[in-house]
Enzyme design. Structure first.
Site, PDB file in Angstrom:
ATOM      1  N   ASP B  94     -10.586   2.941 -19.294  1.00  0.00           N
ATOM      2  CA  ASP B  94     -10.454   3.831 -18.135  1.00  0.00           C
ATOM      3  C   ASP B  94      -9.697   5.097 -18.509  1.00  0.00           C
ATOM      4  O   ASP B  94      -8.989   5.161 -19.516  1.00  0.00           O
ATOM      5  CB  ASP B  94      -9.734   3.114 -16.981  1.00  0.00           C
ATOM      6  N   GLU B 155      -5.996   0.413 -17.339  1.00  0.00           N
ATOM      7  CA  GLU B 155      -4.696   0.580 -17.988  1.00  0.00           C
ATOM      8  C   GLU B 155      -3.854   1.601 -17.228  1.00  0.00           C
ATOM      9  O   GLU B 155      -2.667   1.427 -17.022  1.00  0.00           O
ATOM     10  CB  GLU B 155      -4.898   1.043 -19.441  1.00  0.00           C
TER      11      GLU B 155
END
Lengths: 374, 406
Positions: B94, B155
């Site tokens: 991400d 994350e």
């Protein structure tokens, strides 16, 4: 002796509160007022405040020519209500009118509108002599007096006195002192940095704002001065890991004493500016004069007129100081000496709002009496 | 030592990866692409249930922006061709926003964007390095131990994906998180623990002009509390920040509530606890002074880690650096990463630089050389892990540096 048709008055009030008119949506109210008063000889104009504010109507300015040579006077009340003000179902109890508990009643300020309408009916029916009368029905009072603040200053030209009919308190109470207000918009600047990696490279705008506010005199400053931090906002949720470089604060200061207002405003400005300088950053501060004060000694001519009118209807006049603002403040700012008269409504801005039938009745008598006491 | 990495392929991989729009919770497309790519390179790929679990914990409003079939972490395993400790490499899929329609521009060996979006080198530079290493392993006869390549989700929202990993399914004894903003010769041997705090102050509403004396201004209470706090850099291993403040809705009301969100970090658990205690006491004192109420919730985000220079994972990273001609530097970092989670789960992990500079901003950039070095470093670590730990020349200087940094 002023005679008022109590049944008609109550009927009028019940109908007016059922017309939805939250701020900026006063068109139906404005139409109703014109339809009612134009046949009685009131000549209306609508100003451009609605266009300026994005509302459905402007302020209504009605003029009823005098029958005798007396100074012109202005009455004002506002057409808008606070929310929840749509679909009002008034309930008439023995001595009062309430809402059904799901909305406000809207007696703030439709009790005022009713009184102005009935006043015109009464002086026509009873052929009471009067000087020129100006009836000002404002919009957007509840959202910061925006309607009256949009008035063209020429509206008040040639008028001797103004009377707003929009104060809390029992009939007979007269607001002679009300504060001017400054709105203070502040942007505290800092410097962005990663909160965990190199916070020492940043300046926390939140910290600067907190230090500034913690040094301020706020709340009740003295008997005629108040100050408030109303809104604060900074940072972008959910990021906790950024040293914030911008905080916005909106504050206000009020005083009926203009020197004290200035002093308090400067104090707040200096707290922000000085603290920002201490943290090696800056604060941008804008001060907006929202409205001016009401400040009349008890022996002022306009106060004497109001007191005589109160006495005429059998009540005891009492002058008092308020901390809130009303259209009367704005009119004073335009140079028209204006008092704010108590309407008798209670628990306004709540769904428990109500007004007593006796106060509705006395309110009309008071307004008629004012026309006779000039 | 040089490895047969291919510059053109690395650039192509990187460009392909950053073109995926991948806000946290929306990693499905890149996960599918990566999964196929890793499969082709001889890895056995499984996807865990992290995406679904994270989604089920979200508020309804946040669910709307998440994929309704959210990707989980990808765990890619490759059987070793030689005896050696299982190695784990990790990066996250991400990115922060704004991320759609990334246009990669190359200037003097540096990749950046047109400044309308972030680049996404955080952490697609890490993924690129891992993919390139996988290519080289597939093409060459290079020996390697059992490998676990992991690509995590979410994350950036607080290491949420890595937290969901099932450590009992992982065999690695040493892990390398390819996700530090520094250059590849910078090895992050220490990172702080972080605890966030959510504070609500309840005051009492009143009209600001009529009866302010009847109100309790929640903003003022907050201001007094914050003004008593030390924020920013507390000491070399401890930081505190107030990230968000919000309260009040109109100027003529004494505001009756304000919300504050902030964080404290420290390499030392004791110091972290001390800061949290200071925060509690500052807010409770201010609330008492003004007779307001305060509610403070502490949310531990992740634990910290501090490695010794003699730890195997640190040694491996340093040896690999030297092997590819770089001089390794050990550095602490102020931020958390998936490395914190691996350590917390009992897998010793250092965070390794992939060169993403100015990450989380539209100025983000990465040097092409750093992309190449990061790929080589992975191969270096793999090779070093198979060699008997040569007597590391003792480096008193290095130990000294560590002691100081701590």
């Amino acid at each position: 002796m002023i005679e008022v048709n109590r049944q008609r008055l109550i009927q009028e009030f019940m109908e007016l509160v059922q017309i939805d008119s939250e701020s900026k949506q006063e068109r139906s109210m404005a139409d109703r007022i014109r339809q009612t008063l134009e046949p009685l000889g009131v000549v209306f104009e609508e100003d451009d405040a609605g266009t300026k504010l994005g509302g459905s109507t402007g302020n209504l300015i009605g003029r009823l020519p005098g029958t005798i040579d007396k100074p012109a006077i202005l009455f004002t009340c506002h057409m808008d209500t606070v929310a929840p003000g749509k679909g009002v179902k008034p309930i008439r109890l023995e001595d009062r009118i309430t809402s059904d508990g799901t909305t406000v009643l809207g007696s703030d300020d439709k009790a005022g509108v009713t009184a102005l309408i009935e006043m015109v009916r009464v002086i026509k029916e009873q052929q009471l002599d009067h000087g020129p009368l100006v009836l000002l029905f404002t919009i957007c009072e509840e959202i910061g007096l925006m309607g009256s603040r949009s008035l063209d200053p020429s509206v008040v030209e040639g008028i001797a006195y103004g009377f707003a009919f929009d104060s809390n308190g029992p009939i007979g109470d007269i607001v002679t002192q009300a504060p001017a207000q400054n709105r203070i918009e502040v942007v505290v600047h800092g410097k962005k940095a990663h909160a965990g990696v190199n916070p020492e490279a940043g300046i926390s705008a939140i910290q600067v704002a907190a230090h500034a506010i913690s040094k301020m005199k706020l709340g009740r400053v003295d008997n005629e001065t108040t100050a408030n931090i109303g809104i604060i906002g900074g940072g972008v949720p959910p990021a906790t890991n950024i040293v914030i470089d911008r905080v916005e604060v909106v504050a206000e200061a009020r005083s009926s004493n203009l020197n004290k207002l200035e002093e308090q405003t400067v104090h707040m400005r200096e707290c922000f500016e000085q603290t920002a300088a201490d943290f090696h950053t800056k604060a941008d501060i804008q001060v907006f004069q929202m409205y001016s004060s009401i400040s009349f000694p008890d022996d002022a001519e306009i106060v004497s007129i109001a007191k005589r009118a109160v006495t005429t209807i059998g009540r005891t006049p009492r002058t008092f100081r308020t901390g809130g603002g009303s259209d009367a403040n704005v009119l004073n700012g335009l140079g028209l000496p204006t008092l704010n008269l108590a309407v008798g409504y209670e628990n306004i801005h709540t769904v428990e709002e109500f007004i007593r039938l006796d106060d509705l009745y006395l309110g009309v008598k008071l307004i008629v009496a004012v026309t006779q006491c000039i | 030592m040089t490895y047969p990495i291919k510059r053109e392929r690395i650039l192509k991989t990187f460009r392909t990866l950053v073109e995926f729009n991948t806000p946290s919770g929306q990693e499905r497309d890149v996960a599918d692409w990566l999964s196929a790519a890793m499969n082709q390179l001889g890895f056995e790929v499984t996807e865990d249930g992290a995406g679904r679990n994270i989604r089920s914990n979200l508020a309804e409003v946040d669910k709307a922006v998440h994929d309704d079939r959210p990707a989980g972490n990808l765990i890619c395993r490759k059987k070793g061709t030689a005896e050696g400790p299982t190695l784990l490499f990790s990066s996250h899929m991400d990115t922060v926003v704004p991320n759609p329609n990334v246009k990669v521009i190359e200037t003097d060996g540096v990749l950046h964007t047109d400044k309308n979006t972030i680049l996404g080198a955080d952490d697609k530079a890490g993924i690129t390095a891992m993919l390139e290493a996988a290519h080289v392993l597939a093409e060459s006869k290079m020996e390697h131990p059992d490998l676990e390549f992991i690509f995590t989700v979410s994350e950036e929202t607080g290491l949420d994906g890595a937290r969901q990993l099932d450590a009992s399914e992982l065999k690695a004894k040493a892990a390398f998180n390819m996700d530090s903003g520094g250059p590849p010769d910078e090895i992050i041997y220490a990172a702080p623990a972080e605890t966030d705090f959510h504070i609500k102050i309840k005051g009492k509403a009143a009209h600001s002009g009529v009866n302010p004396e009847d109100g309790i201004n929640a903003i003022v209470v907050a201001a007094h509390a914050i003004s008593k706090l030390q924020v920013g850099r507390i000491d070399e291993e401890t930081t505190v920040n107030i990230g968000i403040i919000s309260g009040g809705c109109k100027t003529n009301m004494v505001p009756d509530s304000v919300e504050i969100i902030g964080e404290a970090r420290s390499l030392s658990q004791d110091k972290l606890a001390e800061q949290l205690a200071n925060i509690q006491s500052a807010f409770h004192r201010a609330a008492d002074k003004f007779q307001a109420e305060v509610d403070i919730k502490e949310l531990p985000m992740y634990e910290g880690y501090v490695m010794k220079a003699s730890d195997e994972v640190v040694q491996l990273a340093q040896s690999a650096c030297r092997k590819i001609g770089l001089s390794p530097k050990l550095a602490p970092r102020g931020g958390g990463s998936d490395a914190n989670v691996y350590n917390q789960k009992g897998i010793p992990c250092v965070n390794v630089g992939v060169g993403a500079k100015d990450d989380h901003t539209v100025q983000e950039q990465v040097k092409i050389d750093h992309l190449l070095q990061a790929a080589s470093l992975i191969l270096g670590i793999i090779e070093c892990s198979l060699q008997p730990q040569q007597e590391q020349q003792h480096e008193p200087e290095q130990e000294q540096h560590l002691a100081e940094a701590l």
